[in-house]
Enzyme design. Structure first.
Site, PDB file in Angstrom:
ATOM      1  N   ASN A 130      57.395  13.007  14.183  1.00 14.18           N
ATOM      2  CA  ASN A 130      56.131  13.434  14.792  1.00 14.18           C
ATOM      3  C   ASN A 130      55.573  12.168  15.565  1.00 14.18           C
ATOM      4  O   ASN A 130      54.655  11.380  14.707  1.00 14.18           O
ATOM      5  CB  ASN A 130      55.190  14.156  13.785  1.00 14.18           C
ATOM      6  CG  ASN A 130      53.684  14.583  14.494  1.00 14.18           C
ATOM      7  OD1 ASN A 130      53.641  14.463  15.630  1.00 14.18           O
ATOM      8  ND2 ASN A 130      52.704  14.619  13.722  1.00 14.18           N
ATOM      9  N   LYS A 154      53.038  12.100  17.495  1.00 12.64           N
ATOM     10  CA  LYS A 154      51.556  12.236  17.622  1.00 12.64           C
ATOM     11  C   LYS A 154      51.161  11.756  19.085  1.00 12.64           C
ATOM     12  O   LYS A 154      52.024  11.850  20.034  1.00 12.64           O
ATOM     13  CB  LYS A 154      50.754  11.508  16.471  1.00 12.64           C
ATOM     14  CG  LYS A 154      51.227  11.868  15.198  1.00 12.64           C
ATOM     15  CD  LYS A 154      50.313  11.258  14.052  1.00 12.64           C
ATOM     16  CE  LYS A 154      51.023  12.013  12.910  1.00 12.64           C
ATOM     17  NZ  LYS A 154      50.068  11.511  11.712  1.00 12.64           N
ATOM     18  N   HIS A 163      49.615  21.355  12.671  1.00 14.86           N
ATOM     19  CA  HIS A 163      49.373  20.338  12.044  1.00 14.86           C
ATOM     20  C   HIS A 163      47.973  20.043  11.736  1.00 14.86           C
ATOM     21  O   HIS A 163      47.118  20.464  12.306  1.00 14.86           O
ATOM     22  CB  HIS A 163      49.860  19.020  13.118  1.00 14.86           C
ATOM     23  CG  HIS A 163      49.877  17.758  12.564  1.00 14.86           C
ATOM     24  ND1 HIS A 163      48.813  17.097  12.152  1.00 14.86           N
ATOM     25  CD2 HIS A 163      51.018  17.017  12.056  1.00 14.86           C
ATOM     26  CE1 HIS A 163      49.126  15.931  11.551  1.00 14.86           C
ATOM     27  NE2 HIS A 163      50.572  15.772  11.390  1.00 14.86           N
ATOM     28  N   GLU A 207      46.005  17.582  12.069  1.00 10.77           N
ATOM     29  CA  GLU A 207      45.155  17.065  13.054  1.00 10.77           C
ATOM     30  C   GLU A 207      44.529  17.880  14.064  1.00 10.77           C
ATOM     31  O   GLU A 207      43.583  18.000  14.751  1.00 10.77           O
ATOM     32  CB  GLU A 207      45.919  15.761  13.606  1.00 10.77           C
ATOM     33  CG  GLU A 207      45.997  14.770  12.470  1.00 10.77           C
ATOM     34  CD  GLU A 207      47.089  13.623  12.858  1.00 10.77           C
ATOM     35  OE1 GLU A 207      47.941  13.808  13.997  1.00 10.77           O
ATOM     36  OE2 GLU A 207      47.505  12.918  11.843  1.00 10.77           O
ATOM     37  N   GLU A 232      52.448  18.903   4.145  1.00 14.74           N
ATOM     38  CA  GLU A 232      51.668  17.911   4.373  1.00 14.74           C
ATOM     39  C   GLU A 232      50.450  17.627   3.876  1.00 14.74           C
ATOM     40  O   GLU A 232      49.311  18.232   4.481  1.00 14.74           O
ATOM     41  CB  GLU A 232      51.479  17.477   6.120  1.00 14.74           C
ATOM     42  CG  GLU A 232      52.941  17.677   6.805  1.00 14.74           C
ATOM     43  CD  GLU A 232      52.764  16.886   7.841  1.00 14.74           C
ATOM     44  OE1 GLU A 232      53.797  15.833   8.133  1.00 14.74           O
ATOM     45  OE2 GLU A 232      52.232  16.931   8.719  1.00 14.74           O
ATOM     46  N   GLY A 286      49.235   9.443   7.194  1.00  9.66           N
ATOM     47  CA  GLY A 286      48.856   8.307   7.700  1.00  9.66           C
ATOM     48  C   GLY A 286      47.993   6.973   6.734  1.00  9.66           C
ATOM     49  O   GLY A 286      47.410   6.316   7.373  1.00  9.66           O
ATOM     50  N   SER A 337      53.039   9.974   4.900  1.00  9.47           N
ATOM     51  CA  SER A 337      53.691   8.658   4.644  1.00  9.47           C
ATOM     52  C   SER A 337      54.979   8.649   4.244  1.00  9.47           C
ATOM     53  O   SER A 337      55.223   7.685   3.100  1.00  9.47           O
ATOM     54  CB  SER A 337      52.483   8.048   3.669  1.00  9.47           C
ATOM     55  OG  SER A 337      51.114   8.016   4.151  1.00  9.47           O
TER      56      SER A 337
END
Ligand code: PGA
Length: 258
Positions: A13, A15, A99, A101, A170, A176, A216
């Site tokens: 991914n 991003k 996701h 985000e 996730e 991250g 991560s």
């Protein structure tokens, strides 16, 4: 992983990283070191403008290109949005949906569900994301929260389509941050996700769906995470931006399984 019953999927991914020119450069380097065997499915989900360059570069390889989002509507007055049939026509095989985000930008479980249905209808493989925040984990409601995301996200997905869905677990606190869930923590949640799917669908289908871990994951911890029986791959952010690191994670998927 459990290769007897389900596919292993290693998905990147990107991003909001890399331009089309940088995509071309990455793909050349990645192609040169891509392991030859067919141990797992490999996907790279890239920014929309990078899709043509990625598809062109990965033609005749085993790497499937994906998008990072889609719109659930077929067409119309949705400025700035991209429909699933456009992604298919551009050569995409996958699309990341829900996701954290994007959920933080306002995407709801109902939106996620509509997108999953649209992706399946178009023939794309949806990678549907779920995951708890640190507050939710500390309050002891991880399982409840994730069960709700899964149930709402999969509404009206038929028994014959469920095997096409890939679920990515996730934990938000691990994305991250360099703070990976332990293999045991990740396994526990992935196992519980499968149990939720088993309540909704035939157990042979629950057994057949791929559940990925993301947050991560890198070339150092991938082996141990992928050794867990219910972790069928990874959704990888940061480490998918570097060809050597991403290849090492693909190689970690080549370990013997029980
Ligand atoms: P990360 O991102 O690997 O950089 O933590 C994972 C993701 O958000 O999909």
């Amino acid at each position: 992983m459990n290769r007897k019953y389900r596919k292993t999927v290693i998905a990147g991914n990107w991003k909001m990283n890399k331009t089309p020119s940088e995509t071309k450069e990455f793909m050349q380097q990645f192609k040169a070191i891509l392991p030859k065997g067919r141990w797992c499915d490999v996907a790279l989900c890239v920014p929309a403008v990078c899709i043509p360059a990625a598809v062109r570069a990965m033609r005749e390889t085993r790497v499937g290109i994906g998008a990072e989002n889609c719109n659930a509507n077929a067409s119309g007055a949705y400025t700035g949005e991209i429909a699933t049939n456009m992604l298919v026509d551009a050569g995409c095989k996958y699309v990341i949906i829900g996701h954290s985000e994007r959920r933080a930008m306002g995407e709801t479980d109902a939106d996620v569900n509509a997108k999953v249905l649209a992706a399946l209808e178009a023939g794309l493989t949806p990678i549907m994301c779920c995951g708890e925040s640190l507050e939710q984990r500390e309050a002891g409601i991880t399982d409840e929260h994730i069960a709700m995301q899964i149930k709402l996200g999969l509404q009206n997905v038929s028994e014959d389509k469920i095997r096409k869905v890939v679920i990515a677990y996730e934990p938000i606190w691990a994305i991250g941050t360099g703070k990976t869930a332990t293999p045991e923590q990740a396994q526990e949640v992935c196992m519980n996700i499968r149990a939720v799917v088993r309540k909704l669908y035939a157990s042979k289908n629950a057994r057949a769906i791929s559940i990925l871990y993301g947050g991560s994951m890198n070339e150092k911890n991938a082996f141990e995470l992928l050794a867990q029986p219910d972790i069928d791959g990874g959704l990888i952010g940061g480490a998918s931006l570097v060809p050597e690191k991403f290849v090492q994670i693909i190689e970690a998927a080549n370990q013997p399984t029980a």
